[in-house]
Write a protein that holds these residues in place. Sequence first.
Motif, PDB file in Angstrom:
ATOM      1  N   LEU A 405      43.327  46.628  58.338  1.00 26.96           N
ATOM      2  CA  LEU A 405      42.859  46.021  57.104  1.00 26.96           C
ATOM      3  C   LEU A 405      43.975  45.399  56.276  1.00 26.96           C
ATOM      4  CD1 LEU A 405      40.472  48.900  56.049  1.00 26.96           C
ATOM      5  CD2 LEU A 405      39.870  46.820  57.294  1.00 26.96           C
ATOM      6  N   ILE A 406      43.749  44.166  55.850  1.00 25.77           N
ATOM      7  CA  ILE A 406      44.535  43.536  54.801  1.00 25.77           C
ATOM      8  C   ILE A 406      43.549  43.295  53.662  1.00 25.77           C
ATOM      9  CG2 ILE A 406      45.904  41.536  54.138  1.00 25.77           C
ATOM     10  CD1 ILE A 406      46.741  41.253  57.060  1.00 25.77           C
ATOM     11  N   TYR A 407      43.726  44.002  52.575  1.00 32.30           N
ATOM     12  CA  TYR A 407      42.696  43.994  51.538  1.00 32.30           C
ATOM     13  C   TYR A 407      43.336  43.907  50.157  1.00 32.30           C
ATOM     14  CZ  TYR A 407      43.780  48.902  50.548  1.00 32.30           C
ATOM     15  OH  TYR A 407      44.424  50.065  50.195  1.00 32.30           O
ATOM     16  N   VAL A 408      42.518  43.473  49.183  1.00 30.61           N
ATOM     17  CA  VAL A 408      42.993  43.335  47.812  1.00 30.61           C
ATOM     18  C   VAL A 408      41.908  43.842  46.863  1.00 30.61           C
ATOM     19  CG1 VAL A 408      44.536  41.407  48.283  1.00 30.61           C
ATOM     20  CG2 VAL A 408      42.145  40.941  47.661  1.00 30.61           C
ATOM     21  N   MET A 409      42.334  44.242  45.672  1.00 24.18           N
ATOM     22  CA  MET A 409      41.427  44.653  44.605  1.00 24.18           C
ATOM     23  C   MET A 409      42.066  44.265  43.270  1.00 24.18           C
ATOM     24  SD  MET A 409      42.036  48.632  45.449  1.00 24.18           S
ATOM     25  CE  MET A 409      41.909  48.282  47.187  1.00 24.18           C
ATOM     26  N   PRO A 410      41.956  43.012  42.899  1.00 24.57           N
ATOM     27  CA  PRO A 410      42.691  42.514  41.733  1.00 24.57           C
ATOM     28  C   PRO A 410      42.267  43.186  40.427  1.00 24.57           C
ATOM     29  CG  PRO A 410      41.794  40.704  43.061  1.00 24.57           C
ATOM     30  CD  PRO A 410      41.159  41.957  43.547  1.00 24.57           C
ATOM     31  N   PRO A 411      43.169  43.265  39.458  1.00 22.23           N
ATOM     32  CA  PRO A 411      42.766  43.701  38.126  1.00 22.23           C
ATOM     33  C   PRO A 411      41.663  42.796  37.571  1.00 22.23           C
ATOM     34  CG  PRO A 411      45.161  43.657  38.313  1.00 22.23           C
ATOM     35  CD  PRO A 411      44.618  42.999  39.536  1.00 22.23           C
ATOM     36  N   PHE A 412      40.802  43.366  36.730  1.00 22.81           N
ATOM     37  CA  PHE A 412      39.665  42.624  36.203  1.00 22.81           C
ATOM     38  C   PHE A 412      40.097  41.477  35.297  1.00 22.81           C
ATOM     39  CE2 PHE A 412      37.119  46.868  36.273  1.00 22.81           C
ATOM     40  CZ  PHE A 412      37.132  46.861  37.653  1.00 22.81           C
ATOM     41  N   ILE A 413      41.333  41.501  34.833  1.00 21.68           N
ATOM     42  CA  ILE A 413      41.817  40.445  33.931  1.00 21.68           C
ATOM     43  C   ILE A 413      42.436  39.283  34.698  1.00 21.68           C
ATOM     44  CG2 ILE A 413      42.225  42.083  32.046  1.00 21.68           C
ATOM     45  CD1 ILE A 413      45.253  41.849  32.728  1.00 21.68           C
ATOM     46  N   SER A 414      42.422  39.300  36.012  1.00 22.95           N
ATOM     47  CA  SER A 414      43.062  38.248  36.811  1.00 22.95           C
ATOM     48  C   SER A 414      42.423  36.891  36.519  1.00 22.95           C
ATOM     49  CB  SER A 414      42.936  38.555  38.297  1.00 22.95           C
ATOM     50  OG  SER A 414      43.540  39.794  38.629  1.00 22.95           O
ATOM     51  N   THR A 415      43.260  35.888  36.328  1.00 26.31           N
ATOM     52  CA  THR A 415      42.781  34.533  36.089  1.00 26.31           C
ATOM     53  C   THR A 415      42.422  33.855  37.402  1.00 26.31           C
ATOM     54  OG1 THR A 415      44.960  33.524  36.286  1.00 26.31           O
ATOM     55  CG2 THR A 415      44.324  34.356  34.098  1.00 26.31           C
ATOM     56  N   THR A 416      41.775  32.700  37.294  1.00 25.16           N
ATOM     57  CA  THR A 416      41.438  31.920  38.486  1.00 25.16           C
ATOM     58  C   THR A 416      42.693  31.572  39.281  1.00 25.16           C
ATOM     59  OG1 THR A 416      39.431  31.014  37.497  1.00 25.16           O
ATOM     60  CG2 THR A 416      40.454  29.728  39.263  1.00 25.16           C
ATOM     61  N   GLY A 417      43.756  31.166  38.596  1.00 23.94           N
ATOM     62  CA  GLY A 417      44.997  30.836  39.283  1.00 23.94           C
ATOM     63  C   GLY A 417      45.618  32.036  39.964  1.00 23.94           C
ATOM     64  N   GLU A 418      45.558  33.182  39.323  1.00 20.94           N
ATOM     65  CA  GLU A 418      46.131  34.398  39.914  1.00 20.94           C
ATOM     66  C   GLU A 418      45.339  34.837  41.138  1.00 20.94           C
ATOM     67  OE1 GLU A 418      47.987  35.909  35.651  1.00 20.94           O
ATOM     68  OE2 GLU A 418      45.998  36.590  36.302  1.00 20.94           O
ATOM     69  N   VAL A 419      44.010  34.712  41.094  1.00 22.35           N
ATOM     70  CA  VAL A 419      43.210  35.042  42.279  1.00 22.35           C
ATOM     71  C   VAL A 419      43.526  34.077  43.419  1.00 22.35           C
ATOM     72  CG1 VAL A 419      40.879  35.290  43.217  1.00 22.35           C
ATOM     73  CG2 VAL A 419      41.378  36.094  40.903  1.00 22.35           C
ATOM     74  N   ALA A 420      43.726  32.807  43.091  1.00 16.06           N
ATOM     75  CA  ALA A 420      44.100  31.840  44.125  1.00 16.06           C
ATOM     76  C   ALA A 420      45.430  32.216  44.767  1.00 16.06           C
ATOM     77  CB  ALA A 420      44.177  30.435  43.521  1.00 16.06           C
ATOM     78  N   THR A 421      46.383  32.674  43.966  1.00 14.61           N
ATOM     79  CA  THR A 421      47.670  33.123  44.515  1.00 14.61           C
ATOM     80  C   THR A 421      47.479  34.343  45.400  1.00 14.61           C
ATOM     81  OG1 THR A 421      48.860  32.244  42.605  1.00 14.61           O
ATOM     82  CG2 THR A 421      49.997  33.907  43.923  1.00 14.61           C
ATOM     83  N   ILE A 422      46.631  35.270  44.975  1.00 17.18           N
ATOM     84  CA  ILE A 422      46.349  36.448  45.790  1.00 17.18           C
ATOM     85  C   ILE A 422      45.774  36.040  47.140  1.00 17.18           C
ATOM     86  CG2 ILE A 422      44.799  38.445  45.988  1.00 17.18           C
ATOM     87  CD1 ILE A 422      45.162  38.803  42.926  1.00 17.18           C
ATOM     88  N   CYS A 423      44.828  35.114  47.135  1.00 18.18           N
ATOM     89  CA  CYS A 423      44.241  34.665  48.399  1.00 18.18           C
ATOM     90  C   CYS A 423      45.291  33.993  49.287  1.00 18.18           C
ATOM     91  CB  CYS A 423      43.087  33.708  48.124  1.00 18.18           C
ATOM     92  SG  CYS A 423      41.636  34.485  47.374  1.00 18.18           S
ATOM     93  N   ALA A 424      46.193  33.249  48.677  1.00 17.54           N
ATOM     94  CA  ALA A 424      47.279  32.644  49.462  1.00 17.54           C
ATOM     95  C   ALA A 424      48.162  33.724  50.067  1.00 17.54           C
ATOM     96  CB  ALA A 424      48.100  31.708  48.574  1.00 17.54           C
TER      97      ALA A 424
END
Length: 440
Positions: A405-424
Amino acid sequence: MQPTSDSTTDTRHIWHPYSPLPGPRPNLPVAAADGVYLTLDDGRVLIDAMSSWWAAAHGHRHPDLVAAAHRQLDILPHVMFGGLTHTPAVELTRRLLALTADAFGPGAPDAVFYSDSGSVAVEVAVKAALQAQRAAGHPERTRLLTWRSGYHGDTFGAMSVCDPDGGMHALWTGTLADQLFAPAPPVRGSSDREIADYLQVFDSLIDGTVAAVIIEPVVQGAGGMRFHDHALVAGVRRICDAHGVLLIADEIATGFGRTGDLLTTAAAGVTPDILCVGKALTGGMMTLAATLTTRAVADAVSSPAGGGALMHGPTFMANPLACAVAAASLDLVAAGYWRETVPRIATELERGLTPLAGRDAVADVRVLGAVGVVDLHRPLDDAAMTAATDAAVATGVWLRPFGRLIYVMPPFISTTGEVATICAGVRAAVDAADRAEVHA
């Protein structure tokens, strides 16, 4: 003797989770954390895509939580809970009961036992279930039924209900309590017939020795990051009622909005007899967990036949500092900002991760709320694990792969740009792991 560097001391002398000693590789030294970001000693800044193991749901050092900690630190950081009480515990309990009453309605869990970790919350839940069955005149009911691919913690009682083969505790086979295991639940999106057939199998496993069923509702965590349907949770509740056994819901990982619901059991229309919460309870500021029971369970445990008391007493039970911070965290939960951000994060994770489903190395991609999972065909060996982690770090993202597994669980305050970086970062990790496997 020459002084050693911080990294040498860490590698040689400090145990890290699920690691040998000395450690196989240097751990990244963190100097500070703020919002969704971790700042390393060397100045690099990474997005904490793990919310530090689900806990920092509101981001690191949220100002409301920091202020609550400062206020309480100046008044009463700790006092024993035996024979004493304090306002932070009372205020936290009021907030917990308000949330559970709102979620479950009449009959909601309304008795609270505080402990200092999720594993201990599970231990307390098991004790409460066994004592309640004794009070009901069933001392022979001493076992638990659960389903495979589950994870409930690393203490011995909790380990006994983790997956006995595919989990992390196979080493202890023969020394743990002998529990009953149903097959892993059918995955989310299964047909009504598949769910009904599974529930029939689950029902058949309950015998006269079963005191309680324990499950992670809707999302199984470290046992495999598997998702299942709310209908399964409702079906398990009906089975428990039919057999007179208790339902323990381990919502330590899923509670307080992670899946998009306040509590996954409530979203399934189910009230558990015993509910375990933790992790996001304090917003990741410090360790605290709670085991909540219905009044019927509390009365049974407290009766002479049930033992007369819940036989557990952590030294740091209901620590005032932790309770004050948790109350502030639950105020953020009650305010409900996550009801908008978590669905947005889910949409953005789906957009960023779903294309990975076409890769040869990838078996499945799944998203539920602020949880994104890339499931590979093969477990990552040490080289692939290191390559995947390093690749994510190079994109500015901290994640912690395990197994397949490669998995993520971002903080609820993550911005759209930060989620895009996480996906990258996840895409880079998958690519690096695939290359490492090819060259192995």
